[in-house]
Design a protein around this motif. Structure first.
Motif, PDB file in Angstrom:
ATOM      1  N   GLY A 289      29.717  43.016  35.049  1.00  0.00           N
ATOM      2  CA  GLY A 289      30.570  41.953  34.526  1.00  0.00           C
ATOM      3  C   GLY A 289      32.007  42.420  34.546  1.00  0.00           C
ATOM      4  N   VAL A 290      32.853  41.729  35.291  1.00  0.00           N
ATOM      5  CA  VAL A 290      34.233  42.193  35.423  1.00  0.00           C
ATOM      6  C   VAL A 290      34.934  42.223  34.072  1.00  0.00           C
ATOM      7  CG1 VAL A 290      35.163  39.908  35.981  1.00  0.00           C
ATOM      8  CG2 VAL A 290      36.348  41.971  36.770  1.00  0.00           C
ATOM      9  N   ALA A 291      34.551  41.318  33.161  1.00  0.00           N
ATOM     10  CA  ALA A 291      35.165  41.318  31.833  1.00  0.00           C
ATOM     11  C   ALA A 291      34.858  42.624  31.098  1.00  0.00           C
ATOM     12  CB  ALA A 291      34.664  40.129  31.016  1.00  0.00           C
ATOM     13  N   THR A 292      33.645  43.116  31.258  1.00  0.00           N
ATOM     14  CA  THR A 292      33.276  44.386  30.622  1.00  0.00           C
ATOM     15  C   THR A 292      34.035  45.544  31.242  1.00  0.00           C
ATOM     16  OG1 THR A 292      31.062  43.574  30.063  1.00  0.00           O
ATOM     17  CG2 THR A 292      31.356  45.962  30.184  1.00  0.00           C
ATOM     18  N   VAL A 293      34.139  45.558  32.572  1.00  0.00           N
ATOM     19  CA  VAL A 293      34.860  46.640  33.245  1.00  0.00           C
ATOM     20  C   VAL A 293      36.326  46.654  32.818  1.00  0.00           C
ATOM     21  CG1 VAL A 293      35.613  47.528  35.488  1.00  0.00           C
ATOM     22  CG2 VAL A 293      33.284  46.678  35.201  1.00  0.00           C
ATOM     23  N   VAL A 294      36.931  45.484  32.761  1.00  0.00           N
ATOM     24  CA  VAL A 294      38.331  45.388  32.321  1.00  0.00           C
ATOM     25  C   VAL A 294      38.462  45.882  30.884  1.00  0.00           C
ATOM     26  CG1 VAL A 294      40.183  43.761  31.752  1.00  0.00           C
ATOM     27  CG2 VAL A 294      38.968  43.577  33.940  1.00  0.00           C
ATOM     28  N   GLN A 295      37.536  45.485  30.037  1.00  0.00           N
ATOM     29  CA  GLN A 295      37.555  45.925  28.637  1.00  0.00           C
ATOM     30  C   GLN A 295      37.441  47.446  28.533  1.00  0.00           C
ATOM     31  OE1 GLN A 295      34.021  45.034  26.167  1.00  0.00           O
ATOM     32  NE2 GLN A 295      35.431  44.053  24.721  1.00  0.00           N
TER      33      GLN A 295
ATOM     34  N   LEU B   7      40.671  36.680  35.654  1.00  0.00           N
ATOM     35  CA  LEU B   7      41.364  35.439  35.296  1.00  0.00           C
ATOM     36  C   LEU B   7      40.944  34.267  36.167  1.00  0.00           C
ATOM     37  CD1 LEU B   7      44.944  36.885  34.653  1.00  0.00           C
ATOM     38  CD2 LEU B   7      43.248  36.180  32.949  1.00  0.00           C
ATOM     39  N   SER B   8      40.646  34.558  37.435  1.00  0.00           N
ATOM     40  CA  SER B   8      40.286  33.477  38.367  1.00  0.00           C
ATOM     41  C   SER B   8      38.804  33.159  38.340  1.00  0.00           C
ATOM     42  CB  SER B   8      40.691  33.859  39.783  1.00  0.00           C
ATOM     43  OG  SER B   8      39.947  34.977  40.235  1.00  0.00           O
ATOM     44  N   GLY B   9      38.003  34.086  37.830  1.00  0.00           N
ATOM     45  CA  GLY B   9      36.569  33.879  37.800  1.00  0.00           C
ATOM     46  C   GLY B   9      35.879  34.156  39.109  1.00  0.00           C
ATOM     47  N   ARG B  10      36.584  34.752  40.074  1.00  0.00           N
ATOM     48  CA  ARG B  10      35.963  35.042  41.360  1.00  0.00           C
ATOM     49  C   ARG B  10      35.308  36.433  41.318  1.00  0.00           C
ATOM     50  NH1 ARG B  10      41.393  36.394  42.650  1.00  0.00           N
ATOM     51  NH2 ARG B  10      41.585  38.449  43.638  1.00  0.00           N
ATOM     52  N   PRO B  11      34.273  36.645  42.104  1.00  0.00           N
ATOM     53  CA  PRO B  11      33.635  37.968  42.120  1.00  0.00           C
ATOM     54  C   PRO B  11      34.540  39.017  42.758  1.00  0.00           C
ATOM     55  CG  PRO B  11      32.663  36.533  43.797  1.00  0.00           C
ATOM     56  CD  PRO B  11      33.558  35.662  42.953  1.00  0.00           C
TER      57      PRO B  11
END
Length: 489
Positions: free
Chosen positions: A451-457, A482-486
Motif C-alpha cells: 500500500g503506497v500510503a503505508t510506504v509513504v507513512q 495523491l493521484s491514486g495510481r499504482p
C-alpha cells in the motif's frame, strides 16, 4: 565478463572475435568457452550442432585492427575512465562508421566515455551481470549523445541473445547499482545501531523478506572492497547525497583486509569456522484469549496459521490498526514508528510492533520489538501467539520500521526517484531489480502490495525520527499516493 559475453553472442549464432591486451588471454578464453559448450552438450543442455557451431564461431585475435569488420564491439576492461576512453578512440579509428561501440561498465558515465570520440552517438552502455551467460538482465544505457537507433539496435540484439534488456539513462549506478544501495545501507545502519547481529538480520531478510541472501552474506560474497567502492562512487557522483552515505563499519572491514569470502573473513568467518547462531526468542506457551483485529494481511495469515495448529482465537473490531491483543498486550504492524513511539501515542504500555513479511502465510520467521516498559509477561504472550502460528520470533532492539519494512520502503523510494528523474520506467526498475539483483518482487510492485500510503507513512516517520535527508520521500511516491495510481504501472 568479456568471455561470458562472447559465450552469449556465439551461442546466438554470431561470429565473435576476442581481443585482450594480455598475451594469450583471448586464446585461453576461447578454449574455456569451447570446453563450456562441449560440457553443455554432454549434459543435454545444448544441442550438439549448436554447441559445435558456437565453438566454431569463437576466434581469438592479436590486434585491434583485426576487429575492423565488426558490427558491434563490446568493451569489458577495468573500470577506469581514461583507459576506456583511450580504447574507444582506437576502436573508433579501426572500425567502420556504422559499427556500434558498447561499454560493459557498471559504474562509469557513458556520456563521459563517449565524449572522447569524434562520433559519440555510436557509443552506448551494454551492462551485463555476472555470470553473463546465466543472468537474464542487460542494462542498455544511453549517454547524452547516444543515437536512439543505437539503443534500439542494442535492445533488439540483447533480446535476440535471450536476455531481458531494460533502458536506462547514464546516471550513477544506472538502475541496479543505484536502487540496490538501501539493501546494504539500511542493514548496515541497523548493525551500527546494535538493533541485532548479522546472522539474525540476514535470516530475517531471507525468511521474512524472501530475499535469496541477506545483505551481510551478500556483501561477503561480492567483496567489501567492491561493494564499498560502488557505494562510495555513487555517493560521490550524487554530490554526497546522504541517501548513499558509505558505512564506517564497511570501511573498517576494507581497511583491515576483511573483504569477505575471497579473503576468508568479512562479516563471517569463511575459513571453516562455524556461522554464528541466529537469535531466536525462547519458547513461550500459546496464550489464552488471543484476539485478532482488522483486515491486515498479517491478521488473515495469523488466523489461518493458528487454526491450522489448533489454537483458538477470536476476531473483534478495533479503533486503531492493531493486529492482535492478548490481555493488556497489543501487537501492531510497523508503520515506521518505534514501539516506544506507538506506546507513547496510544498510552498502552504493553506495546509491540511486527515487521513486514513478503508473505505472512509462508514466512518462517518474523521480527518483533517491544516498547521499553512492556512487561515480560506481555512480551512472552505476544511471542507465544506468533510461535503458536509456527513462526520463529527474533526480538530486535526497538527501532523505527524494524528491518524488512524499512529496507523495502527505501528500495521503493529509490526506485521511485529513478523513475521521477527519467532514469528508467517503473516497469524497467522492477524488472531490473528482480532479474539483476534477484529480489523476490520489484520494489515498486512491492510498494503497491504493501500500500503506497503505508510506504509513504513509513518513510515520513523515518525522516521525522532521524531528522535526516536520507529518508526524504521521493516525489514519485507522493504523486502516486495523491493521484491514486499504482507505483509500478
Amino acid at each position: 565478463m568479456g568471455s561470458g559475453i562472447a559465450h552469449i553472442a556465439a551461442r546466438a549464432g554470431h561470429p565473435v572475435f576476442l581481443y585482450d591486451s594480455r598475451s594469450g588471454a583471448a586464446a585461453d578464453a576461447v578454449a574455456s568457452q569451447r570446453a563450456s559448450f562441449a560440457t553443455l552438450a554432454q549434459k543435454g543442455k545444448l544441442d550438439a550442432d549448436t554447441a559445435h557451431a558456437a565453438s566454431a564461431a569463437l576466434q581469438a585475435v592479436d590486434t585491434l585492427d583485426d576487429l575492423a569488420g565488426a558490427g558491434l564491439v563490446i568493451e569489458a576492461i577495468i573500470e577506469d575512465l581514461t583507459v576506456k576512453q583511450e580504447l574507444f578512440r582506437r576502436l573508433e579509428a579501426v572500425t567502420a562508421p556504422d559499427c556500434i561501440l558498447a561499454s560493459n561498465t557498471s559504474s562509469l558515465s557513458i556520456t563521459a566515455i563517449a565524449s572522447a570520440l569524434d562520433a559519440p552517438q555510436r557509443l552506448a552502455g551494454l551492462h551485463f551481470f555476472n555470470p553473463a551467460p546465466l543472468m537474464a538482465l542487460v542494462e542498455v544505457v544511453s549517454g547524452l549523445a547516444t543515437a536512439p537507433a543505437v539503443v534500439d539496435t542494442l535492445m533488439a540484439t540483447a533480446q535476440g541473445w535471450g536476455k531481458t534488456p531494460v533502458r536506462t539513462g547514464s546516471t550513477p549506478g544506472f538502475i541496479v547499482n543505484r536502487v540496490a544501495r538501501p539493501y546494504y545501507a539500511e542493514a548496515l545502519r541497523l548493525l551500527d545501531e546494535q538493533v541485532s547481529d548479522t546472522a539474525t538480520l540476514d535470516a530475517l531478510y531471507r525468511d521474512a523478506g524472501g530475499f535469496r541472501m541477506g545483505p551481510f552474506e551478500l556483501m561477503d560474497l561480492i567483496g567489501h572492497d567492491v561493494n564499498f567502492a560502488v557505494t562510495s562512487s555513487v555517493w560521490r557522483a550524487f554530490f554526497h547525497d546522504p541517501r548513499f552515505t558509505p558505512s564506517l563499519i564497511q570501511q573498517e572491514l576494507v581497511a583491515a583486509g576483511f573483504l569477505g569470502r575471497k579473503s576468508g573473513r568479512g562479516f563471517y568467518d569463511h575459513r571453516g569456522g562455524e556461522r554464528p547462531d541466529v537469535q531466536v526468542a525462547p519458547h513461550c506457551p500459546a496464550p489464552d484469549g488471543i484476539v485478532l483485529h482488522g483486515d491486515h494481511p498479517a491478521t488473515a495469515a495469523l488466523t489461518a496459521r493458528l487454526q491450522a495448529h489448533g489454537v483458538a482465537c477470536q476476531h473483534q473490531p478495533a479503533d486503531d490498526d492493531r493486529l492482535a491483543t492478548v490481555g493488556s498486550a497489543v501487537l501492531y504492524p510497523t508503520d515506521g514508528r518505534s514501539a516506544a513511539q506507538r506506546a507513547a501515542s496510544s498510552g498502552i504500555t504493553d506495546t509491540a510492533v511486527l515487521d513486514l513479511a513478503l508473505d505472512y502465510q509462508q514466512a518462517s520467521r518474523l521480527a518483533m520489538a517491544c516498547a521499553p516498559h512492556c512487561t515480560p509477561a506481555a512480551r512472552h504472550a505476544l511471542t507465544g501467539l506468533l510461535q503458536a502460528a509456527g513462526i520463529a520470533v527474533s526480538w530486535l532492539v526497538d527501532s523505527p520500521a524494524l528491518a524488512v519494512m524499512r529496507t523495502v520502503a527505501m528500495l521503493a523510494n529509490e526506485a521511485g526517484d529513478a523513475v521521477h528523474h527519467g532514469v528508467c520506467s517503473a516497469a524497467a526498475a522492477d524488472t531490473a531489480m528482480r532479474l539483476g539483483a534477484n529480489y523476490p518482487c520489484g520494489p515498486l510492485a512491492w510498494a503497491d502490495r504493501i500500500g503506497v500510503a503505508t510506504v509513504v507513512q513509513v518513510l515520513d516517520h523515518l525522516a521525522a525520527y532521524y531528522g535526516e535527508d536520507r529518508y526524504r520521500l521521493s516525489p514519485y511516491l507522493r504523486s502516486c499516493l495523491l493521484s491514486g495510481r499504482p507505483c509500478h504501472a
